[in-house]
Design an enzyme around this catalytic site. Structure first.
Site, PDB file in Angstrom:
ATOM      1  CG  ASP A  70      43.179  36.798  34.278  1.00 56.50           C
ATOM      2  OD1 ASP A  70      42.861  37.374  35.337  1.00 56.50           O
ATOM      3  OD2 ASP A  70      43.787  35.714  34.257  1.00 56.50           O
ATOM      4  CG  ASP A  72      38.371  36.471  36.804  1.00 57.05           C
ATOM      5  OD1 ASP A  72      38.622  36.022  35.665  1.00 57.05           O
ATOM      6  OD2 ASP A  72      39.100  36.254  37.791  1.00 57.05           O
ATOM      7  CG  ASP A 152      41.305  35.018  48.680  1.00 60.07           C
ATOM      8  OD1 ASP A 152      40.827  36.056  48.158  1.00 60.07           O
ATOM      9  OD2 ASP A 152      42.170  34.325  48.117  1.00 60.07           O
TER      10      ASP A 152
HETATM   11  P1  ATP Z   1      45.846  36.827  40.147  1.00 62.14           P
HETATM   12  O1  ATP Z   1      46.031  38.154  39.547  1.00 62.14           O
HETATM   13  O2  ATP Z   1      47.082  36.292  40.759  1.00 62.14           O
HETATM   14  O3  ATP Z   1      45.125  35.848  39.259  1.00 62.14           O
HETATM   15  P2  ATP Z   1      43.350  36.864  41.540  1.00 62.14           P
HETATM   16  O4  ATP Z   1      42.897  37.675  42.709  1.00 62.14           O
HETATM   17  O5  ATP Z   1      42.639  37.059  40.258  1.00 62.14           O
HETATM   18  O6  ATP Z   1      44.885  37.100  41.401  1.00 62.14           O
HETATM   19  P3  ATP Z   1      42.597  34.115  41.344  1.00 62.14           P
HETATM   20  O7  ATP Z   1      43.258  32.927  41.916  1.00 62.14           O
HETATM   21  O8  ATP Z   1      42.554  34.258  39.871  1.00 62.14           O
HETATM   22  O9  ATP Z   1      43.281  35.379  42.015  1.00 62.14           O
HETATM   23  O10 ATP Z   1      41.127  34.140  41.936  1.00 62.14           O
HETATM   24  C1  ATP Z   1      40.152  35.084  41.519  1.00 62.14           C
HETATM   25  C2  ATP Z   1      39.332  35.535  42.709  1.00 62.14           C
HETATM   26  O11 ATP Z   1      38.609  34.429  43.263  1.00 62.14           O
HETATM   27  C3  ATP Z   1      40.159  36.095  43.854  1.00 62.14           C
HETATM   28  O12 ATP Z   1      40.388  37.463  43.701  1.00 62.14           O
HETATM   29  C4  ATP Z   1      39.294  35.779  45.051  1.00 62.14           C
HETATM   30  O13 ATP Z   1      38.306  36.781  45.180  1.00 62.14           O
HETATM   31  C5  ATP Z   1      38.603  34.484  44.673  1.00 62.14           C
HETATM   32  N1  ATP Z   1      39.309  33.290  45.174  1.00 62.14           N
HETATM   33  C6  ATP Z   1      40.172  32.519  44.492  1.00 62.14           C
HETATM   34  N2  ATP Z   1      40.621  31.504  45.227  1.00 62.14           N
HETATM   35  C7  ATP Z   1      40.018  31.605  46.417  1.00 62.14           C
HETATM   36  C8  ATP Z   1      40.053  30.850  47.626  1.00 62.14           C
HETATM   37  N3  ATP Z   1      40.824  29.783  47.730  1.00 62.14           N
HETATM   38  N4  ATP Z   1      39.279  31.270  48.649  1.00 62.14           N
HETATM   39  C9  ATP Z   1      38.501  32.360  48.535  1.00 62.14           C
HETATM   40  N5  ATP Z   1      38.440  33.113  47.441  1.00 62.14           N
HETATM   41  C10 ATP Z   1      39.169  32.752  46.388  1.00 62.14           C
HETATM   42 MG    MG Z   2      42.941  35.858  38.424  1.00 62.93          MG
END
Ligand code: ATP
Ligand code: MG
Length: 460
Positions: A70, A72, A152
């Site tokens: 997805d 963001d 993170d």
């Molecule tokens: P995925 O493809 O698994 O969804 P993602 O990187 O998009 O991976 P998400 O959990 O959707 O992960 O989170 C989106 C973004 O928000 C991350 O890429 C990170 O930058 C930030 N983020 C999410 N959770 C945290 C956290 N607990 N601490 C710091 N940053 C976070």
């Molecule tokens: Mg995500």
């Protein structure tokens, strides 16, 4: 006071003032890789004079040649300003207000640049609970630099500008992606203390991306793993489901154990991963789920949990029977106990209990292949899940392959073939003999007869 001001200015001392900006020639990601919906959101915001970037997992995944799950978007427009510009949108969340934009079936999550939470607690954009009165944090908007610093891992702090087709890299994420290193932004121990869930995320991303966890990022985890106990059950469960249903569950659970993170969430991994027979079963179960997820099929958390807890349940069932309880009562007691014990660690919603129990209860019933019983089993509403579970057991060496094959044929056969397939009554032997024979082979499943005539449990 001075440090507070410095932190404010420099984003807690770890935000560089400027990003490294990579032009298209250096990363090769053209804007047509972005979903039209995310493109439109960015363009609308841009045209109104705001900054707008695709951010996080999507940029990371594109850089790694993967298809993002997805998209963001991060912007310096406030939620109200976003709402005013984009009609098909909604503000969600209370503590962190984010905006969901809808186009067709797609939802784009638009987040205003945020500074780290000054209280130093978790700052997960996806959390919307806000019962503790700390709504203050809701509007800790920040600069672009601060937004990058509160993320993170370095590879999660990449921003893509669709208009210029540039990547803005604040923390060396592009280099880390190239070297396949997962590196925490800032001081890892501090960041885990702020939000212990980041430890689970480290294991999850390492498994999902097939990355190596940077030694400094990895080092504090064993000492801090216990902090997971402080995380609310629902959040922990969500994060574990992301790991288990990511399409990389097998690597994920191994990574969890390697980091010593499983104690508080999936303690059964110790016994499973140390025993070759159980490992084979786990491999079959997780591999199967991973394949389903990778092919875009649904995978059920209940099915997964039934698999992870199967051996614990079976051992308890047997213990209850050996203590003299009738088989059916023993089964019910064992199921309850297994679920309760697990709940002390990783609590999962009770709505899964029904289906988990049904999958388990059906297993011994597959052993009866005479008379009316096979027909009754076929008609059971959870037959399919039970059968899929049997196949996994067979593949993992936990049930005879011949039995699984019999059911594969039986379920699709016409009436005459089915009738011919039935074993003669009595061919399966009297209960006592069967039980003794099975034990002597070392199999653990309590007798089929034991669970024969259980009432059909209600669906969960
Ligand atoms: P995925 O493809 O698994 O969804 P993602 O990187 O998009 O991976 P998400 O959990 O959707 O992960 O989170 C989106 C973004 O928000 C991350 O890429 C990170 O930058 C930030 N983020 C999410 N959770 C945290 C956290 N607990 N601490 C710091 N940053 C976070
Ligand atoms: Mg995500």
């Amino acid at each position: 006071m001075i440090t507070r001001i410095l932190r404010k200015v420099f984003g807690r001392g770890r935000a560089p003032a400027t990003p490294r900006i990579l032009p298209l020639e250096q990363h090769g990601i053209t804007r047509d890789r972005i979903s039209p919906c995310a493109l439109r959101v960015c363009r609308t915001l841009r045209e109104a004079g705001y900054a707008a970037f695709v951010v996080g997992g999507a940029v990371r995944d594109m850089l790694l040649g993967r298809t993002p799950k997805d998209f963001d978007v991060a912007t310096d427009a406030t939620p109200d300003e976003i709402r005013a510009l984009i009609r098909r949108s909604r503000i969600i969340g209370r503590r962190f207000r984010i905006v969901h934009v809808y186009c067709g079936g797609e939802t784009i999550e638009v987040t205003t640049f945020r500074a780290s939470n000054p209280q130093g607690e978790e700052d997960d954009a996806e959390r919307v609970t806000a019962e503790d009165g700390m709504i203050l944090r809701d509007n800790v908007f920040g600069t672009h630099a601060e937004d990058a610093a509160r993320r993170d891992f370095t590879v999660n702090a990449l921003y893509y500008d669709p208009e210029r087709q540039e990547i803005w890299d604040w923390h060396g994420g592009v280099e880390d992606a190239k070297r396949r290193v997962l590196r925490m932004i800032g001081d890892p121990a501090t960041r885990y203390k702020e939000d212990p869930v980041r430890m689970l995320r480290a294991a999850r991303f390492a498994a999902k991306l097939d990355f190596h966890i940077d030694p400094a990022t990895r080092a504090p985890i064993p000492q801090l793993a216990h902090l997971l106990a402080r995380i609310p059950a629902a959040r922990l469960f969500d994060e574990m489901m992301k790991l288990l249903l990511s399409g990389h569950a097998e690597r994920g659970v191994r990574q969890l154990r390697a980091e010593g993170l499983h104690h508080g969430v999936l303690p059964m991994l110790d016994t499973i991963l140390d025993d070759p027979a159980r490992q084979a079963f786990l491999h079959a179960a997780l591999h199967d789920t991973d394949e389903r997820v990778r092919h875009g099929q649904s995978a059920s958390p209940a099915f997964m949990l039934a698999g992870l807890l199967w051996f614990d349940m079976r051992a308890l069932w047997r213990a209850h029977q050996e203590a003299g309880e009738p088989a059916l009562a023993a089964l019910h007691a064992a199921m309850e106990e297994t679920l309760e014990r697990q709940r002390e660690r990783l609590a999962f919603p009770r709505r899964f209990d029904g289906m988990i129990k049904e999958i388990w209860q059906l297993q011994p019933r597959f052993e009866s292949r005479s008379g009316a019983r096979p027909y009754r089993l076929l008609a059971h509403p959870r037959y399919r899940a039970g059968y899929d579970f049997l196949l996994i057991r067979a593949r993992g060496g936990d049930a005879p392959q011949e039995l699984a094959d019999w059911w594969t044929r039986f379920q699709d056969a016409d009436e005459a073939t089915r009738a011919a397939m039935l074993l003669p009554a009595g061919a399966e032997g009297p209960r006592k003999r069967r039980r003794r024979k099975r034990r002597s082979r070392g199999a653990e499943t309590p007798t089929a007869a034991a669970a024969q005539e259980q009432p059909h449990a209600t669906a969960g």
